[in-house]
Motif scaffolding. Structure first.
Motif: not given
Length: 237
Positions: A129-135
């Motif tokens: 919850d609240g975490l996004e990622v950009m590979p």
């Protein structure tokens, strides 16, 4: 229940609810790192009208735990309500974020820098919850991208506005190359050190190189610490 009373809880009670973080195994070390970064984070927000905080993790040794530190720091920041948090994989030669979060084949940082997609297309949700990622994104693309200072500045400014904290999983200090354009604009950089593997000489050289390159080195974190006392003895005391 009286809805007015529910809304008018004392501030201390509301804060206690807001700041409750999930318990995670091994989280104490990352919480400590997070709290040590807190003064810098607050300073950046005050100076930049609430802008997000940019921090990068790098190392002078391979397999020193950079990706582990970066991912767990981002997760704990999200756990502690520093949301939204974004974890960016900037290590094109040894990417890990896509594998960690099961996002193989998706667009990422390289695609944004090459102008092949928007930032929103390269940002992906996670189960945290609240975490996004950009590979990293398209394999091999980062090496062909001609990074532009103005483009990098615009990207980071946008990320400061959209996220409270952005954590960069950076390449080795000796392999930063064009990632220096990003590393120089961070609010803090952390050197991950492998216990009993990274020599003091190598660490000093890496730290001096970062400083001479204009990277804001904030400190080091020791990873892969080896326990000399057997677990059956530790558990008895």
């Amino acid at each position: 229940m009286d809805s007015t009373k529910a809304i008018d809880k004392p501030a201390a009670a509301r804060d206690a609810v807001i700041r409750t973080a999930p318990r995670r195994r091994g989280a104490d070390a990352y919480d400590t790192l997070l709290w040590r970064l807190q003064p810098r984070l607050e300073e950046v927000r005050e100076q930049n009208d609430g802008a997000g905080f940019l921090v990068g993790i790098t190392s002078c040794d391979r397999k020193a735990g950079v990706s582990t530190v970066a991912a767990n720091l981002a997760i704990r920041a999200a756990d502690h309500q520093m949301r939204p948090v974004l974890l960016i994989d900037a290590s094109a030669e040894h990417p890990t974020v896509a594998r960690q979060f099961r996002l193989r084949g998706v667009q990422g940082l390289a695609d944004v820098m090459a102008g092949h997609c928007s930032v929103s297309d390269a940002v992906h949700e996670t189960t945290v919850d609240g975490l996004e990622v950009m590979p990293v994104g398209t394999t091999g693309l980062m090496d062909r991208v001609g990074l532009d200072c103005q483009h990098v500045e615009a990207l980071l400014s946008g990320l400061r506005e959209s996220h409270q904290m952005v954590v960069f999983d950076l390449p080795l200090t000796s392999e930063l190359r064009h990632m220096l354009l990003i590393a120089r604009r961070l609010d803090a950089a952390i050197l991950a050190v492998s216990h009993e593997q990274t020599s003091a000489t190598l660490l000093e050289r890496a730290a001096e190189q970062l400083r001479s390159d204009g990277v804001p080195l904030a400190g080091t974190v020791v990873c892969r610490h080896k326990q000399r006392v057997p677990s059956w003895i530790r558990n008895r005391f």
